[in-house]
Design a protein around this motif. Structure first.
Motif, PDB file in Angstrom:
ATOM      1  N   GLY A  82      92.099  84.286  72.706  1.00  0.00           N
ATOM      2  CA  GLY A  82      92.924  84.189  71.506  1.00  0.00           C
ATOM      3  C   GLY A  82      92.251  83.465  70.361  1.00  0.00           C
ATOM      4  O   GLY A  82      92.794  83.419  69.255  1.00  0.00           O
TER       5      GLY A  82
ATOM      6  N   GLY B 283      88.553  86.588  69.792  1.00  0.00           N
ATOM      7  CA  GLY B 283      88.663  88.044  69.734  1.00  0.00           C
ATOM      8  C   GLY B 283      87.969  88.666  70.935  1.00  0.00           C
ATOM      9  O   GLY B 283      88.158  88.230  72.079  1.00  0.00           O
TER      10      GLY B 283
ATOM     11  N   GLU C 293      83.011  89.070  65.950  1.00  0.00           N
ATOM     12  CA  GLU C 293      82.905  88.290  64.714  1.00  0.00           C
ATOM     13  C   GLU C 293      81.931  87.128  64.889  1.00  0.00           C
ATOM     14  O   GLU C 293      81.225  86.758  63.953  1.00  0.00           O
TER      15      GLU C 293
ATOM     16  N   ARG D  78     102.735  83.199  61.305  1.00  0.00           N
ATOM     17  CA  ARG D  78     102.470  82.932  62.718  1.00  0.00           C
ATOM     18  C   ARG D  78     101.659  81.653  62.925  1.00  0.00           C
ATOM     19  O   ARG D  78     101.309  81.333  64.073  1.00  0.00           O
TER      20      ARG D  78
ATOM     21  N   GLN E 156      99.429  89.857  70.145  1.00  0.00           N
ATOM     22  CA  GLN E 156      98.944  91.068  69.473  1.00  0.00           C
ATOM     23  C   GLN E 156      97.652  91.503  70.155  1.00  0.00           C
ATOM     24  O   GLN E 156      96.726  90.714  70.335  1.00  0.00           O
TER      25      GLN E 156
ATOM     26  N   LEU F  61      88.285  78.238  65.577  1.00  0.00           N
ATOM     27  CA  LEU F  61      88.936  78.779  64.382  1.00  0.00           C
ATOM     28  C   LEU F  61      88.572  77.994  63.129  1.00  0.00           C
ATOM     29  O   LEU F  61      88.488  78.551  62.041  1.00  0.00           O
TER      30      LEU F  61
ATOM     31  N   CYS G 127      92.145  81.186  61.114  1.00  0.00           N
ATOM     32  CA  CYS G 127      90.684  81.113  60.998  1.00  0.00           C
ATOM     33  C   CYS G 127      90.148  81.646  59.675  1.00  0.00           C
ATOM     34  O   CYS G 127      89.187  81.109  59.137  1.00  0.00           O
TER      35      CYS G 127
ATOM     36  N   PHE H 277      88.650  84.558  59.443  1.00  0.00           N
ATOM     37  CA  PHE H 277      87.578  85.536  59.687  1.00  0.00           C
ATOM     38  C   PHE H 277      87.899  86.521  60.818  1.00  0.00           C
ATOM     39  O   PHE H 277      87.007  87.134  61.386  1.00  0.00           O
ATOM     40  N   GLY H 278      89.179  86.662  61.122  1.00  0.00           N
ATOM     41  CA  GLY H 278      89.581  87.805  61.932  1.00  0.00           C
ATOM     42  C   GLY H 278      89.773  87.594  63.415  1.00  0.00           C
ATOM     43  O   GLY H 278      90.049  88.552  64.132  1.00  0.00           O
ATOM     44  N   VAL H 279      89.661  86.357  63.920  1.00  0.00           N
ATOM     45  CA  VAL H 279      89.735  86.213  65.375  1.00  0.00           C
ATOM     46  C   VAL H 279      91.070  85.701  65.905  1.00  0.00           C
ATOM     47  O   VAL H 279      91.399  85.955  67.059  1.00  0.00           O
ATOM     48  N   CYS H 280      91.856  85.026  65.072  1.00  0.00           N
ATOM     49  CA  CYS H 280      93.101  84.463  65.636  1.00  0.00           C
ATOM     50  C   CYS H 280      94.280  85.428  65.467  1.00  0.00           C
ATOM     51  O   CYS H 280      95.332  85.221  66.056  1.00  0.00           O
ATOM     52  N   VAL H 281      94.099  86.458  64.657  1.00  0.00           N
ATOM     53  CA  VAL H 281      95.141  87.439  64.315  1.00  0.00           C
ATOM     54  C   VAL H 281      96.480  86.777  63.944  1.00  0.00           C
ATOM     55  O   VAL H 281      97.540  87.257  64.302  1.00  0.00           O
TER      56      VAL H 281
ATOM     57  N   ARG I   1      94.513  92.799  59.936  1.00  0.00           N
ATOM     58  CA  ARG I   1      94.315  91.383  59.648  1.00  0.00           C
ATOM     59  C   ARG I   1      94.088  91.214  58.145  1.00  0.00           C
ATOM     60  O   ARG I   1      93.120  91.757  57.610  1.00  0.00           O
TER      61      ARG I   1
ATOM     62  N   LYS J  11      90.543  89.703  57.375  1.00  0.00           N
ATOM     63  CA  LYS J  11      89.314  90.420  57.718  1.00  0.00           C
ATOM     64  C   LYS J  11      89.363  91.892  57.267  1.00  0.00           C
ATOM     65  O   LYS J  11      88.428  92.391  56.663  1.00  0.00           O
TER      66      LYS J  11
END
Lengths: 309, 244
Positions: free
Chosen positions: A22, A25, A29, A59, A74, A270, B209, B211-215, B227, B230
């Motif tokens: 989580g 990803g 990235e 969220r 998700q 993060l 974040c 940059f797209g990783v925590c959504v 996202r 991102k």
């Protein structure tokens, strides 16, 4: 030469640093920023049987020394993960990866795990038992030792890879849940998932998160996580993966002294995308500082004080 | 994306709670207007995403509104202090679709990213119009700056204390070929409803974040969840399925 390697359920890791599910990803990235093969492994985004959009936004909420999230699992679904994400992952990660699996029924878990168990790239399956059980009145599997054990038994019956159960800290007795999972055949325990929390916007008088509540992570949870890792590691005979607020090489060592065989790093990724790489780079110097030659020697190495009642 | 530490060269008020910060450092990762940076602030766990107003020759310009403790902390930073940012985040606007007469629509603190966009479109020889909206005269900023680039600028204020009374949607020119919008959600939805031409929207959401990783910042599009940090923050009108 400092030896950073550890063994997790029969698979050797070059070092115990594992980005947590989580927060990483499927790794792509981060692979743009550094060679992620320096990691011990990583636990990829929690995967379910069906694709999920997740919860409404906002969220994310900030907290002192941490954050809340209510992403709501998700993910693109297990079929997409196998068809798209795993082949792409091969181009930038060549070690066994940890698959994180969630479900809303025992059948969900079994279905998803059976598909992932057949994938060569996957080293371990990490079962997230913090999700609500739709057949159990929506109560989380992880809050009931019997429900958690039921998931483990069903998954163990149809898989060959090591099964690591990721426990929720939102329970009165986490040791009871860990012992039930061990008895049901779990190969390892990882903990802690996020702690349930909330924030309220003073101007709007509404919760910041559209889901009202969410999971707390970051340095704020580290002492709670450490205590639970300590308790569980002293109760079970299977390896424990510690996580919760770890942000430095010192935190890693503290987790291992409490009983962790390997350590997952979550929220830190993060706010600093280089966090895991930097921890790995700092570990040899930190080991020298505390006179550690072989990192695996310190697992569960903290000596407790005698307690008087 | 890169992790870069900039040095603050200016941090001045534009209005009562909107400020401009200029910073020296490597701006090479900002390749399109509409991208953003994620700012690390002492004492705050999460970074703060701030849109790029301008990035040229090693000078980064950020215009930000003080809305909470983090931006309040940012407002107290002085010339010479260092600021760590993740730079070059997000997709940015697509200037290839602008047509001959692109229209820039900005609301409040949504105005700044349109400045770099205006520069890029003007450099391509486009006939650029900007309609920038604010609540009241005291909140207006950057009218002159847009005009001196060579745009035709219309200012609207909700209370009519300056420029055209009303919202940006009350001052839409008729001959625009394509629009680029950034501002609060009610403004974006009004633009979505009141425009016949195609265009792009820059969206905003609380981010983990950037940059797209925590959504954490997912939005609904016709092709599923995307996202904002991102895959966006810029989305084409046709990608969004807003119920108006």
């Amino acid at each position: 030469m400092a030896d950073l390697s550890v063994e997790l359920c029969g698979i050797k890791l070059d070092n115990p640093v594992i980005p947590a599910s989580g927060t990483f990803g499927f790794g792509a990235e981060f692979a743009e920023l550094y060679d992620i093969n320096v990691l011990g492994t990583f636990s990829f985004k929690g995967t379910t049987r069906q694709p999920r959009f997740g919860n409404p936004t906002p969220r994310i909420a900030e907290c002192p020394a941490g954050m809340l999230n209510s992403v709501g699992l998700q993910n693109p679904g297990v079929e997409h993960v196998i068809a798209e994400e795993l082949p792409r992952m091969k181009t930038y990660f060549c070690k066994p990866v940890m698959a994180n699996v969630s479900g809303f029924s025992v059948e969900d878990y079994a279905y998803t795990c059976a598909l992932l168990d057949a994938q060569d790239q996957i080293g371990w399956i990490e079962l997230n038992v913090s999700c609500p059980n739709v057949h159990g009145g929506g109560m989380s599997f992880g809050t009931d030792p019997e429900a958690a054990a039921g998931v483990v038994r069903a998954v163990k019956a149809i898989t060959k890879k090591p099964i690591i159960v990721k426990l929720s800290p939102n329970v009165t007795d986490i040791v009871a849940v860990a012992l039930a999972c061990e008895k049901a055949g779990a190969d390892g325990i990882s903990l802690i998932n996020t702690l349930l929390g909330m924030r309220i916007d003073l101007k709007t008088r509404r919760p910041v998160l559209a889901n009202n509540t969410g999971g707390l992570s970051g340095p704020a949870v580290f002492p709670v996580a450490l205590r639970m890792v300590w308790q569980v590691a002293h109760a079970v005979d299977i390896p424990v993966v510690g996580m919760g607020g770890v942000s430095s090489a010192d935190d890693m060592i503290e987790m291992m002294l409490a009983g962790a065989t390997a350590v997952e790093v979550g929220a830190a990724n993060l706010v600093d995308p280089y966090a895991c790489r930097d921890i790995i780079n700092e570990l040899p110097e930190t080991m020298r500082k505390y006179k550690i030659e072989k990192l695996s020697d310190i697992i569960k190495g903290a000596n407790s004080w005698e307690k008087t009642l | 994306m890169r992790d870069i530490t900039f040095e603050i060269s200016e941090n001045v008020p534009l209005t009562a709670n909107v400020r401009r910060m200029r910073l020296y450092g490597d701006t090479a990762d900002i390749t399109r207007a509409g991208q953003f940076v994620n700012v690390r602030l002492d004492g705050f766990y999460l970074r703060r995403p701030i849109s790029v107003c301008d990035a040229e020759n090693g000078v980064l310009t950020l215009i930000y509104k003080c809305v909470g403790a983090g931006t309040e902390r940012m407002s107290r930073m002085r010339t010479g202090e260092r600021l760590n940012v993740l730079t070059g985040l997000g997709n940015g606007y697509d200037i290839s679709l602008s047509g001959r007469r692109p229209l820039l629509l900005g609301g409040g603190v949504g105005v700044p990213p349109l400045y770099l966009l205006a520069k890029k479109l003007l450099a391509e020889g486009k006939d650029v119009s900007a309609v920038i909206g604010f609540n009241t005269a005291a909140e207006v900023f950057y009218e002159k700056e847009f005009a001196s680039l060579g745009c035709s600028v219309t200012v609207t204020t909700a209370d009519g204390s300056y420029g055209t009374k009303g919202f940006v949607t009350d001052a839409l020119p008729e001959d625009a070929t394509y629009f680029y919008a950034c501002g609060p959600m009610p403004m974006l939805k009004a633009v979505y409803a009141k425009t016949d031409i195609s265009g792009e929207f820059s969206l905003e959401e609380r981010m983990g974040c950037g940059f797209g990783v925590c959504v954490g910042c997912t939005c609904k599009t016709v092709t599923g969840g995307k996202r904002i940090c991102k895959d966006g923050p810029v989305f084409k009108k046709e990608e969004l399925e807003w119920q108006i």
